[in-house]
Design a protein around this motif. Structure first.
Motif, PDB file in Angstrom:
ATOM      1  N   SER A 358       3.103 -64.711  32.464  1.00 56.54           N
ATOM      2  CA  SER A 358       2.884 -64.104  31.078  1.00 56.54           C
ATOM      3  C   SER A 358       1.375 -63.609  31.144  1.00 56.54           C
ATOM      4  N   PHE A 359       0.441 -64.573  31.720  1.00 59.10           N
ATOM      5  CA  PHE A 359      -0.769 -64.092  31.859  1.00 59.10           C
ATOM      6  C   PHE A 359      -1.218 -63.235  32.975  1.00 59.10           C
ATOM      7  N   LYS A 360      -0.634 -63.397  34.153  1.00 56.56           N
ATOM      8  CA  LYS A 360      -0.452 -62.191  35.064  1.00 56.56           C
ATOM      9  C   LYS A 360      -0.067 -60.923  34.664  1.00 56.56           C
ATOM     10  N   SER A 361       0.911 -60.941  34.048  1.00 61.90           N
ATOM     11  CA  SER A 361       1.697 -59.667  33.480  1.00 61.90           C
ATOM     12  C   SER A 361       0.879 -59.004  32.446  1.00 61.90           C
ATOM     13  N   GLY A 362       0.104 -60.050  31.437  1.00 63.16           N
ATOM     14  CA  GLY A 362      -0.776 -59.289  30.275  1.00 63.16           C
ATOM     15  C   GLY A 362      -1.968 -58.754  31.139  1.00 63.16           C
ATOM     16  N   PHE A 363      -2.560 -59.683  32.172  1.00 58.17           N
ATOM     17  CA  PHE A 363      -3.912 -59.167  32.795  1.00 58.17           C
ATOM     18  C   PHE A 363      -3.422 -57.840  33.440  1.00 58.17           C
ATOM     19  N   ASP A 364      -2.288 -57.814  34.030  1.00 58.13           N
ATOM     20  CA  ASP A 364      -1.969 -56.514  34.950  1.00 58.13           C
ATOM     21  C   ASP A 364      -1.648 -55.378  33.844  1.00 58.13           C
ATOM     22  N   ARG A 365      -1.335 -55.729  32.722  1.00 61.36           N
ATOM     23  CA  ARG A 365      -1.161 -54.597  31.766  1.00 61.36           C
ATOM     24  C   ARG A 365      -2.377 -54.184  31.164  1.00 61.36           C
ATOM     25  N   ASN A 366      -3.116 -55.114  30.832  1.00 59.07           N
ATOM     26  CA  ASN A 366      -4.622 -54.693  30.348  1.00 59.07           C
ATOM     27  C   ASN A 366      -5.329 -53.929  31.363  1.00 59.07           C
ATOM     28  N   TYR A 367      -5.398 -54.306  32.806  1.00 61.33           N
ATOM     29  CA  TYR A 367      -6.255 -53.864  33.848  1.00 61.33           C
ATOM     30  C   TYR A 367      -5.498 -52.387  33.992  1.00 61.33           C
ATOM     31  N   ASP A 368      -4.103 -52.207  33.765  1.00 65.83           N
ATOM     32  CA  ASP A 368      -3.593 -51.080  33.856  1.00 65.83           C
ATOM     33  C   ASP A 368      -4.190 -50.077  32.858  1.00 65.83           C
ATOM     34  N   LEU A 369      -4.186 -50.468  31.589  1.00 64.96           N
ATOM     35  CA  LEU A 369      -4.577 -49.925  30.516  1.00 64.96           C
ATOM     36  C   LEU A 369      -6.075 -49.360  30.533  1.00 64.96           C
ATOM     37  N   SER A 371      -7.800 -49.043  33.606  1.00 65.49           N
ATOM     38  CA  SER A 371      -7.765 -48.178  34.643  1.00 65.49           C
ATOM     39  C   SER A 371      -7.511 -46.816  34.100  1.00 65.49           C
ATOM     40  N   ARG A 372      -6.615 -46.463  33.427  1.00 63.67           N
ATOM     41  CA  ARG A 372      -6.007 -45.369  32.802  1.00 63.67           C
ATOM     42  C   ARG A 372      -7.071 -44.843  32.021  1.00 63.67           C
ATOM     43  N   LYS A 373      -7.657 -45.641  30.902  1.00 64.82           N
ATOM     44  CA  LYS A 373      -8.898 -45.223  30.170  1.00 64.82           C
ATOM     45  C   LYS A 373     -10.140 -44.787  30.964  1.00 64.82           C
ATOM     46  N   PHE A 374     -10.419 -45.510  32.011  1.00 66.44           N
ATOM     47  CA  PHE A 374     -11.657 -45.241  32.996  1.00 66.44           C
ATOM     48  C   PHE A 374     -11.496 -43.829  33.497  1.00 66.44           C
ATOM     49  N   LYS A 375     -10.116 -43.874  33.954  1.00 68.34           N
ATOM     50  CA  LYS A 375      -9.755 -42.328  34.751  1.00 68.34           C
ATOM     51  C   LYS A 375      -9.940 -41.180  33.587  1.00 68.34           C
ATOM     52  N   THR A 376      -9.359 -41.643  32.597  1.00 65.70           N
ATOM     53  CA  THR A 376      -9.419 -40.452  31.738  1.00 65.70           C
ATOM     54  C   THR A 376     -10.753 -40.010  31.123  1.00 65.70           C
TER      55      THR A 376
END
Length: 434
Positions: A358-369, A371-376
């Protein structure tokens, strides 16, 4: 204070709360005693009527059995009489054939005597010899027929005795079955009068619950979310809460199926389904169906060949089957406890792995969000830089145009403006002179 009028003299007198409550209690106790006495008499009468009805029902069933048995006896007697008549007829036919042969031989003998007188001494001797041989042969034939007749009579008697013994054995077996059923009805119906089979089993269990099963659960199965449910569920635990044994019970009374006489096998599939859905280890059918079955009348019958861990018992073996299964499960309680500990450890490991995932999936989801915000944001900055560059180029272009315009404005003179325009030159000259 309360005011009470005397029913005899009509005189009114006052009484305090305690006296009034005492008088009211006496009146209520008297009425209650009278009503209780009337209800007890009514219950006693209903009990008597129920007992009389049960006696009449048992007497009617016994009368039907007696009539059926008398009918079978009459049928057997008719068969025996028919066999006796057939035997006598066969003997008469055999004797008639022998007598016919005897008369024929006597006729031949008489004819031989007549021929003897006509022949000579030689022919008479020869014929007498042949006649003697013929008579001896006929005598042998008659003896053989008599032996065959005696053998037939012996076989007929043996068959009659065998048939008689067979039907006597059947009658004896039926009488034994009637006595067994009568004894079973006498033992069972006494407890079944005024109560259902479920109530009987529940009462029997509650009678020994405190001493034999202090940690046990035995209640009706009211969970019908899966579409069906059993009658009762039994679960027993030790003092640590580990389950010892669990049993799904189904009760079937013969009186419950008066329209269609069903068999015990008709309920086994549904009982096994209820056992699996409610997570019980064993399944037990407490049944009064098929009262004439010698198999089920033995008391406890396992049907493992049809469904796993399932028994069919009579009501008098309800408590023994619980005791047997519980005692058998006590031997494996140690292994169940160890298995529960291992399961708990596995659950802890599973929970840890689940939380880690759950932690890994949550961290991956937050990292993905992120990353997308940073790219935007970078894309927006690039767009802003392009826009500023265009604005800079536009400003630089405007500055160049302003410089050219300024140079052109600085280059403007009156001479240039009035060149080729004498009217404006004359006006400016006039103004200049003034």
């Amino acid at each position: 204070m309360h005011e009470i009028n005397c029913p005899h003299c009509g005189k009114a007198f006052k009484i305090d709360e305690a006296g009034y409550a005492d008088i009211l209690k006496q009146v209520r106790d008297s009425d209650f005693s009278q009503q209780l006495h009337e209800r007890l008499e009514l219950a006693e009468q209903e009990k008597f009527n129920a007992v009389e009805l049960a006696k009449a029902k048992v007497a009617n069933e016994l009368q039907k059995d007696v009539v059926a048995r008398n009918s079978q006896i009459q049928e057997l007697r008719a068969k025996l009489d028919a066999g006796e008549v057939a035997r006598k007829l066969a003997v008469a036919e055999a004797l008639s054939a022998v007598e016919k042969q005897r008369d024929a031989l006597a006729s031949q003998l008489e004819q031989a005597k007549q021929e003897k007188k006509a022949l000579g001494e030689l022919a008479e001797a020869k014929f007498a010899n042949e006649l003697q041989k013929t008579a001896w042969a006929k005598q042998q034939e008659i003896q053989a027929l008599q032996a065959k007749l005696e053998s037939t009579e012996m076989a007929q008697k043996l068959a009659e005795n065998t048939l008689k013994d067979k039907y006597e054995t059947q009658l004896k077996d039926r009488d034994d079955a009637i006595e067994r059923l009568r004894d079973m009805k006498a033992r069972l119906s006494t407890k079944m009068i005024g109560e259902t089979l479920e109530q009987h089993c529940e009462t029997e269990f509650n009678r020994i619950r405190a001493t034999a099963f202090p940690h046990a659960y035995f209640e009706k199965d009211n969970d019908a979310r899966s579409g069906s449910k059993g009658d009762y569920i039994f679960r027993d635990h030790d003092h640590e809460g580990t389950e010892i044994v669990s049993i799904m019970f189904e009760m079937k009374n013969e009186a419950d199926e008066t329209a269609n006489k069903k068999k015990n096998e008709d309920f086994l599939r549904e009982l096994d389904k209820d056992r699996a859905e409610k997570g019980c280890e064993y399944a037990v059918l407490v049944s009064l169906l098929e009262p004439e079955s010698e198999l089920y009348n033995t008391g406890i019958v396992d049907v493992f060949h049809r469904y796993p861990k399932m028994y069919v018992v009579r009501p008098q073996f309800f408590l023994p089957i619980i005791t047997l299964l519980r005692n058998a499960a006590m031997n494996s309680l140690k292994y169940k406890s160890e298995l529960a500990i291992v399961k708990a450890q596995n659950i802890d490991i599973t929970n840890f792995e689940t939380e880690l995932e759950s932690f890994k999936s949550g961290f991956d989801r937050n990292y993905d969000l992120a990353s997308r915000k940073f790219k935007t944001a970078i894309e927006e900055i690039d767009k802003t830089i392009d826009h500023l560059q265009k604005t800079k180029e536009a400003l630089l272009g405007s500055e160049n145009n302003l410089r050219i315009a300024n140079e052109k404005a600085q280059d403007v003179t009156l001479k240039k403006l009035t060149r080729g325009n004498p009217t404006m030159a004359a006006k400016f000259e006039e103004l200049k002179n003034k």
